[in-house]
Design a protein around this motif. Structure first.
Motif, PDB file in Angstrom:
ATOM      1  N   SER A 112       6.168  19.306  -4.947  1.00 53.28           N
ATOM      2  CA  SER A 112       5.708  20.395  -4.095  1.00 53.28           C
ATOM      3  C   SER A 112       6.033  20.083  -2.640  1.00 53.28           C
ATOM      4  N   PRO A 113       5.959  21.073  -1.738  1.00 53.42           N
ATOM      5  CA  PRO A 113       6.244  20.798  -0.316  1.00 53.42           C
ATOM      6  C   PRO A 113       5.407  19.662   0.263  1.00 53.42           C
ATOM      7  N   ALA A 114       4.114  19.652  -0.064  1.00 53.09           N
ATOM      8  CA  ALA A 114       3.266  18.564   0.444  1.00 53.09           C
ATOM      9  C   ALA A 114       3.688  17.222  -0.149  1.00 53.09           C
ATOM     10  N   GLY A 115       4.028  17.216  -1.424  1.00 52.18           N
ATOM     11  CA  GLY A 115       4.481  15.980  -2.051  1.00 52.18           C
ATOM     12  C   GLY A 115       5.766  15.470  -1.442  1.00 52.18           C
ATOM     13  N   GLN A 116       6.664  16.381  -1.079  1.00 50.39           N
ATOM     14  CA  GLN A 116       7.907  15.969  -0.423  1.00 50.39           C
ATOM     15  C   GLN A 116       7.619  15.284   0.911  1.00 50.39           C
ATOM     16  N   VAL A 117       6.691  15.871   1.678  1.00 55.87           N
ATOM     17  CA  VAL A 117       6.336  15.263   2.961  1.00 55.87           C
ATOM     18  C   VAL A 117       5.733  13.879   2.741  1.00 55.87           C
ATOM     19  N   GLN A 118       4.887  13.734   1.724  1.00 52.36           N
ATOM     20  CA  GLN A 118       4.276  12.433   1.441  1.00 52.36           C
ATOM     21  C   GLN A 118       5.336  11.384   1.103  1.00 52.36           C
ATOM     22  N   ILE A 119       6.301  11.750   0.269  1.00 50.72           N
ATOM     23  CA  ILE A 119       7.314  10.783  -0.148  1.00 50.72           C
ATOM     24  C   ILE A 119       8.229  10.410   1.017  1.00 50.72           C
ATOM     25  N   VAL A 120       8.676  11.408   1.785  1.00 42.99           N
ATOM     26  CA  VAL A 120       9.559  11.131   2.918  1.00 42.99           C
ATOM     27  C   VAL A 120       8.859  10.230   3.936  1.00 42.99           C
ATOM     28  N   ALA A 146       0.822  -1.208   0.000  1.00 41.55           N
ATOM     29  CA  ALA A 146       0.000   0.000   0.000  1.00 41.55           C
ATOM     30  C   ALA A 146       0.862   1.267   0.000  1.00 41.55           C
ATOM     31  N   TRP A 147       1.952   1.269   0.759  1.00 38.76           N
ATOM     32  CA  TRP A 147       2.820   2.447   0.788  1.00 38.76           C
ATOM     33  C   TRP A 147       3.561   2.630  -0.531  1.00 38.76           C
ATOM     34  N   VAL A 148       3.947   1.544  -1.176  1.00 35.24           N
ATOM     35  CA  VAL A 148       4.571   1.646  -2.500  1.00 35.24           C
ATOM     36  C   VAL A 148       3.585   2.239  -3.504  1.00 35.24           C
ATOM     37  N   GLN A 149       2.344   1.801  -3.429  1.00 35.31           N
ATOM     38  CA  GLN A 149       1.325   2.335  -4.332  1.00 35.31           C
ATOM     39  C   GLN A 149       1.075   3.823  -4.071  1.00 35.31           C
ATOM     40  N   ARG A 150       1.164   4.245  -2.810  1.00 34.40           N
ATOM     41  CA  ARG A 150       1.009   5.669  -2.499  1.00 34.40           C
ATOM     42  C   ARG A 150       2.122   6.493  -3.146  1.00 34.40           C
ATOM     43  N   ILE A 151       3.330   5.959  -3.119  1.00 32.16           N
ATOM     44  CA  ILE A 151       4.452   6.665  -3.747  1.00 32.16           C
ATOM     45  C   ILE A 151       4.211   6.827  -5.249  1.00 32.16           C
ATOM     46  N   HIS A 152       3.799   5.738  -5.893  1.00 36.38           N
ATOM     47  CA  HIS A 152       3.515   5.807  -7.327  1.00 36.38           C
ATOM     48  C   HIS A 152       2.414   6.833  -7.612  1.00 36.38           C
ATOM     49  N   ALA A 153       1.395   6.861  -6.779  1.00 41.18           N
ATOM     50  CA  ALA A 153       0.273   7.786  -6.999  1.00 41.18           C
ATOM     51  C   ALA A 153       0.720   9.244  -6.857  1.00 41.18           C
ATOM     52  N   VAL A 154       1.543   9.528  -5.841  1.00 41.78           N
ATOM     53  CA  VAL A 154       2.008  10.902  -5.626  1.00 41.78           C
ATOM     54  C   VAL A 154       2.873  11.359  -6.799  1.00 41.78           C
ATOM     55  N   LEU A 155       3.780  10.491  -7.250  1.00 42.58           N
ATOM     56  CA  LEU A 155       4.652  10.867  -8.364  1.00 42.58           C
ATOM     57  C   LEU A 155       3.846  11.101  -9.639  1.00 42.58           C
ATOM     58  N   PHE A 156       2.900  10.226  -9.901  1.00 40.88           N
ATOM     59  CA  PHE A 156       2.097  10.393 -11.108  1.00 40.88           C
ATOM     60  C   PHE A 156       1.231  11.650 -11.023  1.00 40.88           C
ATOM     61  N   HIS A 157       0.689  11.914  -9.839  1.00 34.72           N
ATOM     62  CA  HIS A 157      -0.175  13.088  -9.658  1.00 34.72           C
ATOM     63  C   HIS A 157       0.588  14.386  -9.910  1.00 34.72           C
ATOM     64  N   GLN A 158       1.888  14.390  -9.616  1.00 37.89           N
ATOM     65  CA  GLN A 158       2.684  15.597  -9.811  1.00 37.89           C
ATOM     66  C   GLN A 158       3.574  15.521 -11.055  1.00 37.89           C
TER      67      GLN A 158
END
Length: 349
Positions: A182-190, A144-156
């Motif tokens: 973006s700042p929020a995206g950085q927090v999501q990835i970290v 699930a966390w790997v899929q979240r990373i893919h989703a954030v990268l694709f969204h941006q």
């Protein structure tokens, strides 16, 4: 069987209903709070000195383990009832359903000899089951966390820079996140990468424990040696859920019933010449179903012993159907092997 009764388990209380066969006296009430200490005290107070002369039925729902363990420790014969079949014996609803009627129903079907009984595994098997369920939960959370990373990268609009399974790939992703998100995206990835690191640590520890258990369980060792594609963890799951004896025989009278127990059978609904497309029942232990499906996919390799069958099913349908078909074959073969081993399958070395 001088005393026979039923226990209805809930988080706050345990409702009891038991009959003294010799006197005809029926007693009912509640044990509260519903924990091991209070249950042990209640059993010691009422049934001390009557070892082997007391039998209780308990539904196989959440909480049955500690109740069954305390019953056995107190010298009471514990019977584990299959919930759905036990409810079906109640028939059509004719009165209000309460905890007391549930306990009485268990006592009555046990007295009549109609209780649909389940096998109570030994303690080390229950421990392995719990670890397997935790391992699958950690794997699902990791995915699930790997899929979240893919989703954030694709969204941006950022392409995945590397393999997330390696430390180098994750380090590159951290760098890319700082410059392209973006700042929020950085927090999501970290956050996601930190969670993946923690999950990897727990998964490694859990995998070592499961491998150690598989190396010391006879049935798991035999299945690993005799079944292609079945690794130690899958073999451990097959042994923990398919091995065991009921009434001196194997748990399943046929391998087809073992497949049904796993939830890999196809449901059928037909009436007046009309029928709906079948789908997997998905009943039974999800951990076991997940393990054998992963083992079935191994036969996609050209060097696999059953690759020809896998290829035929894949050409006729798709790879998923082929893996499911192989999973069914693995369950049937494992059932036969574990039946041959008998009680030795659950012995530890």
């Amino acid at each position: 069987m001088p005393i026979v009764g039923g226990l209805d388990i809930h988080r706050k209380q345990i409702t009891f209903d038991y009959l003294d066969v010799d006197t005809g006296e029926v007693r009912c009430g509640q044990i509260a709070p519903a924990d091991r200490a209070h249950l042990a005290g209640w059993l010691a107070e009422r049934f001390t000195g009557e070892r082997g002369d007391v039998e209780f039925a308990v539904e196989g729902c959440t909480g049955w383990r500690y109740v069954a363990e305390e019953l056995i420790r107190a010298g009471v014969v514990a019977h584990l009832a299959e919930p759905a079949d036990t409810a079906a014996l109640r028939g059509r609803k004719r009165h209000a359903k309460t905890d007391r009627t549930d306990a009485r129903h268990l006592r009555q079907v046990l007295t009549d000899g109609r209780l649909p009984e389940c096998w109570i595994p030994p303690g080390h098997v229950l421990e392995c089951r719990a670890l397997l369920e935790l391992y699958r939960a950690l794997r699902a959370e990791h995915t699930a966390w790997v899929q979240r990373i893919h989703a954030v990268l694709f969204h941006q609009g950022v392409a995945l820079p590397g393999d997330l399974r390696t430390e180098q790939g994750r380090a590159v992703l951290r760098t890319v996140a700082q410059t392209q998100l973006s700042p929020a995206g950085q927090v999501q990835i970290v956050t996601a990468l930190d969670m993946l690191a923690a999950l990897d640590e727990h998964l490694d520890a859990m995998r070592r424990r499961l491998l150690h258990a598989a190396r010391h369980l006879t049935g798991a060792k035999v299945l690993t040696e005799r079944l292609y594609g079945v690794g130690p963890i899958t073999a451990l799951a097959l042994t923990c859920w398919l091995a065991g004896t009921v009434g001196g025989a194997g748990r399943f009278s046929s391998a087809r019933k073992a497949v049904r127990f796993t939830g890999l059978d196809i449901t059928v609904y037909s009436s007046d010449g009309k029928h709906t497309p079948g789908h997997l029942s998905r009943q039974g232990p999800a951990v076991l179903r997940w393990c054998v499906y992963e083992a079935g996919k191994v036969h996609a390799r050209r060097t696999a012993t059953d690759h020809a069958y896998y290829a035929r099913v894949k050409d006729r349908s798709d790879g998923k159907r082929a893996a499911i078909s192989e999973a069914r074959k693995i369950v049937r073969q494992a059932c036969h092997i574990l039946t041959e081993l008998g009680d030795d399958a659950l012995t530890t070395t």
